[in-house]
Design an enzyme around this catalytic site. Structure first.
Site, mmCIF file in Angstrom:
data_model
loop_
_atom_site.group_PDB
_atom_site.id
_atom_site.type_symbol
_atom_site.label_atom_id
_atom_site.label_comp_id
_atom_site.label_asym_id
_atom_site.label_seq_id
_atom_site.Cartn_x
_atom_site.Cartn_y
_atom_site.Cartn_z
ATOM 1 N N ARG A 1 -7.150 -8.917 -7.398
ATOM 2 C CA ARG A 1 -7.843 -10.201 -7.382
ATOM 3 C C ARG A 1 -9.326 -9.943 -7.608
ATOM 4 O O ARG A 1 -9.765 -8.799 -7.729
ATOM 5 C CB ARG A 1 -7.654 -10.882 -6.021
ATOM 6 C CG ARG A 1 -8.057 -9.976 -4.850
ATOM 7 C CD ARG A 1 -8.030 -10.689 -3.526
ATOM 8 N NE ARG A 1 -8.125 -9.787 -2.399
ATOM 9 C CZ ARG A 1 -9.235 -9.242 -1.926
ATOM 10 N NH1 ARG A 1 -10.382 -9.482 -2.547
ATOM 11 N NH2 ARG A 1 -9.225 -8.452 -0.869
ATOM 12 N N LYS B 1 0.827 -1.200 0.000
ATOM 13 C CA LYS B 1 0.000 0.000 0.000
ATOM 14 C C LYS B 1 0.866 1.257 0.000
ATOM 15 O O LYS B 1 0.432 2.320 -0.450
ATOM 16 C CB LYS B 1 -0.951 -0.040 1.184
ATOM 17 C CG LYS B 1 -1.977 -1.162 1.069
ATOM 18 C CD LYS B 1 -2.924 -1.189 2.233
ATOM 19 C CE LYS B 1 -3.955 -2.305 2.044
ATOM 20 N NZ LYS B 1 -3.351 -3.636 1.989
#
Length: 695
Positions: free
Chosen positions: A307, A137
């Site tokens: 994903r 992140k």
């Protein structure tokens, strides 16, 4: 709507030869609902399926669904579903030529993706380099800043001041709410960083955390993207997932109510930001770009999930596209053909968790005794027009263990309008038969009925502003009415058994005996007693259920009771299922008024089963992962003393009162059952002062 994809056929394109790699057999490196979801598309495509499973999942539905299954010895994710070497070896042994990671576990592990490719298998997911960038992140925010995507400023823990509060401590890797802590006091910051880091290391194998400003009342809005190997990037609309608890989503929908209020300009900016985010890292495959948005239409990049998302069904419903099928197309090398999909209608998804919302969202375990959702049109697919979809990882007989996530199933509605979608989903959840494990079903019904949710204005602070106890007050079937129904059904069952044994009729006698018969049940943590008798005029209840002045009996059998409550006829279905560690079965009651599950109160309590005074007991089965105190330490009420890990989350066990730790009865790493005494805190109060201590 159609489930067909828009991939090109396996021929040559106008720009030259199109090289594709046909997939014939897919191993899903996952379990439960998402494995079943991928298998469903594979079956429709004529592709063989392979499951992997731990010891605990040997009888799992995903194992039964697959054409072949490979055992991964053990239960802990670290020795089973997170072992990339074992998963790849399983694919080779079973003859799979492709691996789909699902979500969670190894789905955002760049090294695993590369290992799959290096093994000569097709990876049904993004390119490893993109996973690596977006998997951090910290790195992803820098990449987004350079791409012109709005981001929140990253804060160094050591440099945070009172002016920065509140802040969010967040794991750099992974997602799903793990490794996240909200900090509102500088004194709490070091402990939050340590706790989040430990949880992140356990869940993702990466202890790196960072801090950023925490927006108390934002909206979680995300963009579904899909990109092929030929430069095409689609943004398939947006979703709103603002209803969250412990930073995990509970209810999701598409389109976003916030975006609808702000206007089409916000949607255009969001979708463009999603495309730019994917293009900036050369993304290939399906992914989700998540933003934190405000009422004025501003939004800031949070992260990109490389994903398929848990909430992908709502996008499938409003676009008519099977995202798993498109993932397979892209993995085979096919280009995306045609116009970028747009949204039509409205879809809302509710996640059913095995948890007790009223007890701090504590995960629950046990055996699912019954699970049936009324009106479901399709499972793991798109409704033909509008209707209900169910994606479930459990069925009656499934065992919910401490080893994995607490989500049991997702119920998804699809309708022309948001109001219709919300009403259909609420009705389905209210009528759902789900017994054996305590769940958040009643909370979902109450949430979907709340004015803020119906108006579409609820934000990420909804469950902090409206606690589960407030939301569910008066929802479900009232325990006192449930106890009356259970008593009548139990009486009918006993009378029937006695009649068969004695060879006499078990018919109802309209000649009262003048005596009230009393039965006591347990609803949650509360005892509920009911007293009734049969008189010439019918049924007489000593204390009628709350809200019903007159109670009449129409019929009562072991599995069905029909009453007239203040002139309104109501039917109740009754079922029973065994409860671990108890002689008497639980009694489950379902009706249009809601459901309730009761246990017969024990007549005698075994003194040896009672925890010592001042004991902290395990609220759920789990493993002791941290102990913060020693015998002799002075503690204050609410101070965390130790942590249990259950269902992939850490749960703090806090001191019930000020006192001194007089005993620690468990050790680090020990697996404990629910109700196990963990430690004893001596409050030091003189019992001779005549004051009663609270339990």
């Amino acid at each position: 709507m159609t489930t067909e994809t828009t991939a090109a056929p396996e021929t040559t394109t106008t720009s030259g030869n199109l090289v594709t790699t046909p997939i014939t057999s897919v191993l899903v490196a996952n379990r439960g609902e998402i494995a079943r979801r991928v298998f469903a598309t594979c079956r429709r495509r004529g592709i063989a399926t392979v499951a992997v499973h731990s010891d605990a999942d040997s009888a799992g539905l995903h194992v039964q669904d697959a054409d072949a299954a490979v055992h991964l010895p053990g239960n802990a994710p670290g020795e089973t579903y997170l072992r990339s070497d074992l998963v790849i070896e399983a694919a080779k042994r079973a003859g799979a030529d492709a691996i789909h990671p699902g979500y969670g576990f190894l789905s955002e592990n760049a090294d695993f993706a590369q290992a799959v490719i290096d093994a000569g298998l097709t990876w049904i997911g993004p390119n490893p380099d993109a996973i690596r960038v977006m998997g951090s992140k910290i790195a992803s925010k820098e990449a987004m800043r350079e791409a012109g995507v709005p981001v929140l400023e990253q804060l160094e823990p050591d440099a945070i001041t009172e002016a920065d509060l509140p802040v969010l401590v967040k794991a750099s890797a992974g997602g799903g709410g793990r490794g996240m802590r909200v900090v509102r006091s500088l004194a709490d910051l070091p402990g939050a960083v340590e706790s989040a880091s430990a949880e992140a290391a356990s869940a993702f194998g990466d202890a790196t955390v960072f801090c950023e400003r925490y927006l108390e009342s934002g909206h979680h809005v995300e963009v579904q993207v899909l990109a092929d190997r030929h430069g095409t990037v689609w943004a398939l609309g947006e979703r709103e997932c603002s209803l969250q608890r412990r930073h995990q989503k509970v209810i999701e929908e598409a389109p976003s109510p916030l975006v609808e209020r702000v206007g089409p300009q916000m949607r255009e900016r969001l979708l463009e930001a999603g495309r730019n985010a994917a293009s900036a890292v050369g993304y290939v495959g399906a992914g989700t770009v998540e933003f934190l948005a405000t009422e004025d239409g501003s939004f800031y990049f949070l992260e990109m999930n490389t994903r398929l998302q848990v909430e992908h069904p709502v996008t499938e419903c409003v676009t008519g596209r099977d995202l798993v099928a498109l993932q397979i197309d892209v993995a085979e090398g096919r280009p995306l053909i045609g116009e970028e999909p747009t949204m039509q209608g409205w879809s809302i998804e509710a996640r059913i968790y095995a948890e007790d919302p009223a007890d701090g969202w504590t995960p629950q375990t046990g055996t699912v005794a019954a699970f049936d959702v009324p009106g479901v049109e399709t499972e793991f697919g798109l409704p033909s027009e509008h209707g209900l979809r169910l994606d479930s990882g459990v069925a009656a007989g499934s065992v919910v263990s401490t080893h994995y996530d607490a989500m049991l199933a997702k119920v998804i509605s699809f309708a022309p309008t948001r109001a219709e979608a919300a009403r259909a989903l609420t009705t389905a959840l209210r009528g759902t038969r789900l017994h054996g494990v305590r769940t958040n079903r009643d909370l979902l019904v109450a949430t979907l009925s709340h004015p803020e949710v119906l108006e579409g204005t609820a934000n990420t602070g909804f469950y902090e502003a409206h606690g589960p106890a407030e939301l569910t007050e008066g929802s479900g079937l009232a325990p006192d009415l449930g106890a009356l129904v259970a008593a009548l059904a139990d009486a009918a069952a006993e009378r029937s058994a006695l009649g068969h044994l004695a060879g006499i009729s078990s018919g109802f006698r309209n000649v009262g005996d003048g005596l009230f018969r009393s039965r006591t049940y347990v609803a949650g943590d509360d005892e509920v007693s009911v007293a009734y008798r049969f008189v010439r005029s019918g049924l007489e209840v000593e204390t009628p259920p709350v809200g019903a002045e007159e109670v009449g009996l129409v019929e009562h059998a072991a599995d069905r009771v029909v009453l007239v409550l203040d002139g309104v006829r109501r039917a109740f279905d009754v079922s029973r299922h065994p409860v671990a560690g108890q002689d008497e079965p639980a009694v489950a009651i379902d009706s249009a008024l809601g459901s309730v599950e009761l246990r017969t109160a024990p007549r005698f309590v075994d003194p040896s089963a009672q925890a010592p005074e001042g004991a902290l007991v395990a609220p759920m089965p789990g493993a002791v992962v941290r102990i913060a105190v020693e015998v002799g330490d002075t503690v204050t009420a609410g101070q965390p003393l130790m942590w249990l890990e259950a269902m992939k989350m850490e749960h703090a066990i806090s001191a019930p009162a000020d006192g001194v730790v007089s005993e620690i009865t468990v050790s680090l790493g020990q697996q404990v059952e629910q109700g196990t005494a963990l430690a004893v805190v001596d409050s030091g109060e003189d019992e001779s002062d005549g004051q009663e201590e609270s339990a």
